[in-house]
Design an enzyme around this catalytic site. Structure first.
Site, PDB file in Angstrom:
ATOM      1  N   CYS B  94       0.977  -1.107   0.089  1.00  0.00           N
ATOM      2  CA  CYS B  94      -0.051  -0.148  -0.151  1.00  0.00           C
ATOM      3  C   CYS B  94       0.809   1.453   0.134  1.00  0.00           C
ATOM      4  O   CYS B  94       1.403   1.556  -0.900  1.00  0.00           O
ATOM      5  CB  CYS B  94      -1.142   0.072   1.138  1.00  0.00           C
ATOM      6  SG  CYS B  94      -2.490   1.228   1.106  1.00  0.00           S
ATOM      7  N   HIS B 203      -3.390  -5.836   1.158  1.00  0.00           N
ATOM      8  CA  HIS B 203      -2.557  -5.906   2.487  1.00  0.00           C
ATOM      9  C   HIS B 203      -2.588  -7.279   2.745  1.00  0.00           C
ATOM     10  O   HIS B 203      -3.442  -7.742   3.506  1.00  0.00           O
ATOM     11  CB  HIS B 203      -3.264  -5.228   3.586  1.00  0.00           C
ATOM     12  CG  HIS B 203      -3.242  -3.734   3.531  1.00  0.00           C
ATOM     13  ND1 HIS B 203      -2.341  -3.046   4.218  1.00  0.00           N
ATOM     14  CD2 HIS B 203      -3.848  -2.638   2.934  1.00  0.00           C
ATOM     15  CE1 HIS B 203      -2.450  -1.738   3.875  1.00  0.00           C
ATOM     16  NE2 HIS B 203      -3.223  -1.508   2.900  1.00  0.00           N
ATOM     17  N   GLU B 205      -0.525  -8.652   5.268  1.00  0.00           N
ATOM     18  CA  GLU B 205      -0.180  -8.659   6.667  1.00  0.00           C
ATOM     19  C   GLU B 205      -1.504  -8.635   7.410  1.00  0.00           C
ATOM     20  O   GLU B 205      -1.558  -9.098   8.653  1.00  0.00           O
ATOM     21  CB  GLU B 205       0.492  -7.648   6.914  1.00  0.00           C
ATOM     22  CG  GLU B 205      -0.082  -6.057   7.400  1.00  0.00           C
ATOM     23  CD  GLU B 205      -0.429  -5.597   5.852  1.00  0.00           C
ATOM     24  OE1 GLU B 205      -0.419  -5.998   4.900  1.00  0.00           O
ATOM     25  OE2 GLU B 205      -0.473  -4.242   6.178  1.00  0.00           O
TER      26      GLU B 205
END
Lengths: 100, 241
Positions: B94, B203, B205
């Site tokens: 991002c 994302h 994560e």
């Protein structure tokens, strides 16, 4: 004291979503006859001392390094504006006019 | 690469810029994948001996000027760029992807989402290149789901650059099931010529732990497709060691 103004615009062939949104809002407010809006950025750099060719070259370098991203934007103009009232105090018209 | 008595693992650094938001999530994802997370600070020109670097998501410098534009010149970035050019695996997520584009480590740039809205949802992706340092745990063409959340996520480059990136197989991920931000050719992530530097808008994560990820066929919030990124890096680094 002088001010150097740098104008940055999105590249003409790239979509400018912000300009497009502004362009779509204008007719809703009755501002007709405007066929396109593109939104850019204006930077006012206040400099000490004389505006030399060397300084302007450094400003161009800064404009192309940090102030704009050459992948999506063009530096369309760099212009010098002289300050007549000593550094923009009291809303001077050349040094930002912020009245700081 | 040593951690603890006799335990060998890789050290993956996560850079914190002023305004980074997902640095701790990235560090947690690294640990869950079995590597050692090392915090790195934007103001220090020091990579602390790490084997790979992640530039996390967030709004560094409030997205002022352009997303990632000011962070790109942080002291740590000089070292990250050097290391990336010498083959160290670097992942930009991002805002981190925006920083990598501003650094010219990756082609193109991100502009405001075409519809001008912030988007936050689970996003389908197709893995288009499973040969990079960050995607080798996936299979070519695999469909994965991880969250996406951004405002300046529209990937953009001139037609020549896009053609070049496509021809060289450097599109790593493409949006599947709808383009969330108007990105050119549905591109969600790209890599450099060598495949060690990868950037993407969604994302990974946030999809590493059952109970906190996207919905999957297994049930609500069970998706852990993001783990593959961190396992890929670990595999890449352990294969080198």
């Amino acid at each position: 004291m002088a001010t150097i103004v740098v104008h940055v615009m999105p590249k003409p062939d790239l979509l400018d979503p912000q300009g497009k949104a502004v362009g779509a809002a204008l007719p809703r407010l009755g501002f007709t006859g405007i066929s396109d809006v593109r939104q850019g950025k204006r930077f006012e750099l206040t400099v000490e001392g004389d505006v030399t060719d060397e300084l302007l070259a450094r400003v161009r370098e800064a404009a192309e390094t940090l102030l704009s991203n050459p992948v999506i934007e063009d530096v369309v103009a760099i212009e010098k504006v002289e300050c007549r009232d000593g550094g923009g105090r009291g809303g001077g018209r050349c040094c930002g006019g912020q009245g700081s | 690469m040593l951690r603890g008595p006799g335990v060998v693992t890789a050290h993956i650094g996560v850079v914190t810029f002023p305004g980074s938001l997902d640095d701790r999530d990235a560090a947690r994802a690294i640990e869950i994948a079995g590597a050692d997370a090392v915090p790195l600070w934007h103001g220090e020109a020091d990579l602390r001996g790490v084997d790979a670097v992640i530039l996390p998501g967030g709004f560094s410098y409030g997205d002022y000027l352009r997303a990632g534009a000011i962070s790109r010149f942080a002291p740590v970035m000089g070292r990250v760029i050097e290391a990336a050019n010498s083959g160290m695996p670097v992942l930009g997520i991002c805002n981190g992807f925006q920083v990598l584009c501003e650094s010219h480590l990756l082609p193109g740039a991100m502009i405001r989402n075409a519809h001008l809205h912030f988007v936050c949802r689970d996003q389908g992706l197709t893995v288009e290149n499973s040969g990079t340092a960050w995607t080798r745990a996936f299979t070519q063409g695999q469909r994965i789901t991880i969250p996406i959340k951004n405002q300046d996520g529209q990937y953009m480059a001139d037609a020549r650059t896009l053609d070049e990136v496509e021809a060289e197989g450097r599109v790593v991920f493409r949006y599947a099931g709808g383009n969330p931000n108007g990105s050119a050719r549905d591109i969600a992530g790209v890599t450099n010529a060598v495949g060690n530097v990868v950037g993407l808008m969604p994302h990974p994560e946030h999809a590493v732990e059952p109970g906190f990820g996207p919905d999957s066929v297994e049930g609500g919030r069970t998706g852990t497709d993001g783990l593959g990124f961190f396992r890929s890096a670990l595999e890449t680094l352990m294969a080198k060691a």
